[in-house]
Scaffold this motif. Structure first.
Motif, PDB file in Angstrom:
ATOM      1  N   PHE A 120      -4.146  10.285  -1.703  1.00  0.00           N
ATOM      2  CA  PHE A 120      -4.382   9.208  -2.656  1.00  0.00           C
ATOM      3  C   PHE A 120      -3.737   7.927  -2.135  1.00  0.00           C
ATOM      4  O   PHE A 120      -2.849   7.965  -1.282  1.00  0.00           O
ATOM      5  N   ALA A 121      -4.178   6.803  -2.680  1.00  0.00           N
ATOM      6  CA  ALA A 121      -3.601   5.512  -2.298  1.00  0.00           C
ATOM      7  C   ALA A 121      -3.481   4.639  -3.533  1.00  0.00           C
ATOM      8  O   ALA A 121      -4.314   4.695  -4.439  1.00  0.00           O
ATOM      9  N   VAL A 122      -2.422   3.836  -3.569  1.00  0.00           N
ATOM     10  CA  VAL A 122      -2.226   2.843  -4.621  1.00  0.00           C
ATOM     11  C   VAL A 122      -1.951   1.511  -3.935  1.00  0.00           C
ATOM     12  O   VAL A 122      -1.148   1.453  -2.997  1.00  0.00           O
ATOM     13  N   VAL A 123      -2.620   0.459  -4.371  1.00  0.00           N
ATOM     14  CA  VAL A 123      -2.490  -0.858  -3.750  1.00  0.00           C
ATOM     15  C   VAL A 123      -2.029  -1.861  -4.801  1.00  0.00           C
ATOM     16  O   VAL A 123      -2.577  -1.919  -5.903  1.00  0.00           O
TER      17      VAL A 123
ATOM     18  N   LEU B 255       0.847  -1.192   0.000  1.00  0.00           N
ATOM     19  CA  LEU B 255       0.000   0.000   0.000  1.00  0.00           C
ATOM     20  C   LEU B 255       0.880   1.239   0.000  1.00  0.00           C
ATOM     21  O   LEU B 255       1.771   1.377   0.835  1.00  0.00           O
ATOM     22  N   ALA B 256       0.641   2.113  -0.964  1.00  0.00           N
ATOM     23  CA  ALA B 256       1.326   3.404  -1.011  1.00  0.00           C
ATOM     24  C   ALA B 256       0.292   4.497  -0.793  1.00  0.00           C
ATOM     25  O   ALA B 256      -0.751   4.508  -1.448  1.00  0.00           O
ATOM     26  N   VAL B 257       0.570   5.381   0.144  1.00  0.00           N
ATOM     27  CA  VAL B 257      -0.297   6.527   0.406  1.00  0.00           C
ATOM     28  C   VAL B 257       0.448   7.777  -0.043  1.00  0.00           C
ATOM     29  O   VAL B 257       1.569   8.038   0.393  1.00  0.00           O
ATOM     30  N   LEU B 258      -0.165   8.533  -0.938  1.00  0.00           N
ATOM     31  CA  LEU B 258       0.443   9.736  -1.502  1.00  0.00           C
ATOM     32  C   LEU B 258      -0.356  10.950  -1.043  1.00  0.00           C
ATOM     33  O   LEU B 258      -1.591  10.955  -1.135  1.00  0.00           O
TER      34      LEU B 258
END
Length: 358
Positions: A280-283, A230-233
């Motif tokens: 934002f988030a990227v999974v 999980l990346a939280v931007l």
């Protein structure tokens, strides 16, 4: 790593439509099983002089065994929609031909005649089991052609017999037209529900998945026995940007980032969402750590190269991001839910100044 996703199949609705007809196939299979079984069990009550084929062993195997076995097979989930439809149509054809042969033999041998409405009723079962209309029409016409062919060539012609045949054709035409409207109405309802579901799971400003969709998707990803990243931007000083350039410029900036993420993430195992204002988030699901870092860096550098519509050439935007990995349950802890790993090597964060908005 960020591969192009497979486009949704153009017949997605039809697959869902046919698949939803499995329950109808099961119900019809039970009814037809009972009808054919009743023909054998209660033959003496139904006919004063039944045709010998009604209770002959080969006849039982064909009409009572093979056809019903195919019908039941068409109801199971392992049968893909195409094969499910083909199996059910084949089972109906077997019964239609079998019943018409019994009818022809009965007429020619002087036994009680099986009414033509019986095979027609079996054929009409195709109208209510969710068969695609483009397949249903030729299937119904072919089935009725078999009934008419056997009736005209194997049964002595008579005025009442021809009238019954024409009446049977008329009986089929009306529900066949209704089946077309039913399919269209079902499609409209399905598309409306799908659209409403998409709207409820989509962020209106950026077009990305919203927090509700994010929670559902990440819960599904964590339930799988595979690693999840999980990346939280977060856009730095977004309030300052809004105050300096106005909320319209801030919204345009978020929309631009959303469009970039939508166009860049095309792997079905990777999805992006807007969690809140500027967050934002990227999974990633089932991806290796090196690949995740590579993808995250690609997204970071891509956002840095965007022409962000701030309205001022000297305005810059910075974004901070953190990546965390969720490990799947170990073999000795099968019931344990995945949780973030706590070691320093399992958590990576990075900050970078992105390109100035222009």
């Amino acid at each position: 790593m960020l591969r192009r996703a497979v486009n949704p199949r153009s017949d997605e609705f039809m697959s869902a439509y046919v698949d939803a007809g499995r329950w109808y196939k099961a119900e019809i299979a039970i009814i037809m099983f009972g009808a054919v079984g009743g023909l054998y069990v209660f033959e003496r009550l139904l006919f004063e002089d039944p045709a010998p084929m009604v209770n002959s062993w080969p006849s039982v195997m064909i009409g009572f065994g093979l056809a019903n076995a195919l019908r039941l097979a068409s109801c199971f989930r392992w049968a893909v929609p195409t094969w499910s439809t083909a199996l059910f149509i084949t089972s109906v054809y077997i019964d239609v031909v079998w019943l018409m042969v019994i009818r022809a033999v009965a007429v020619n041998d002087g036994h009680d005649v099986l009414p033509i409405i019986v095979p027609v009723a079996f054929l009409a079962s195709l109208l209510i089991v969710h068969i695609r209309y483009v397949i249903l029409v030729p299937a119904m016409l072919a089935g009725f052609a078999m009934i008419a062919g056997i009736e005209l060539f194997a049964v002595p012609s008579s005025g009442p017999g021809l009238f019954d045949l024409m009446t049977s054709g008329a009986i089929i035409v009306v529900p066949l037209i209704s089946a077309r409207f039913h399919e269209q109405q079902t499609r409209l309802t399905w598309e409306r529900e799908r659209r409403l579901d998409e709207l409820s799971m989509t962020d209106a400003l950026t077009g990305l998945a919203n927090r509700r969709a994010f929670d559902a998707r990440i819960a599904a990803a964590l339930a799988e026995d595979s690693p999840v990243a999980l990346a939280v931007l977060d856009v730095d000083d977004f309030k300052v940007l809004n105050d300096a350039l106005g909320h319209a410029a801030g919204d345009d900036t978020l929309r631009t980032i959303g469009r970039f993420l939508t166009g860049s993430i095309t792997d079905e195992r990777v999805f992006a969402a807007r969690l809140s204002g500027e967050e934002f988030a990227v999974v990633w699901s089932g991806s290796g750590r090196s690949g995740v870092i590579e993808d995250a860096e690609r997204l970071r550098s891509g956002i840095g190269a965007l022409e962000l519509p701030s309205g001022r050439a000297d305005a810059g935007v910075t974004m901070s991001a953190g990546v965390v990995w969720f490990a799947p349950p170990t073999s000795d802890e099968p019931g344990r839910s995945p949780s973030p790993t706590a070691t320093g090597g399992d958590r990576t964060s990075f900050e970078s100044r992105l390109g100035s908005t222009r």
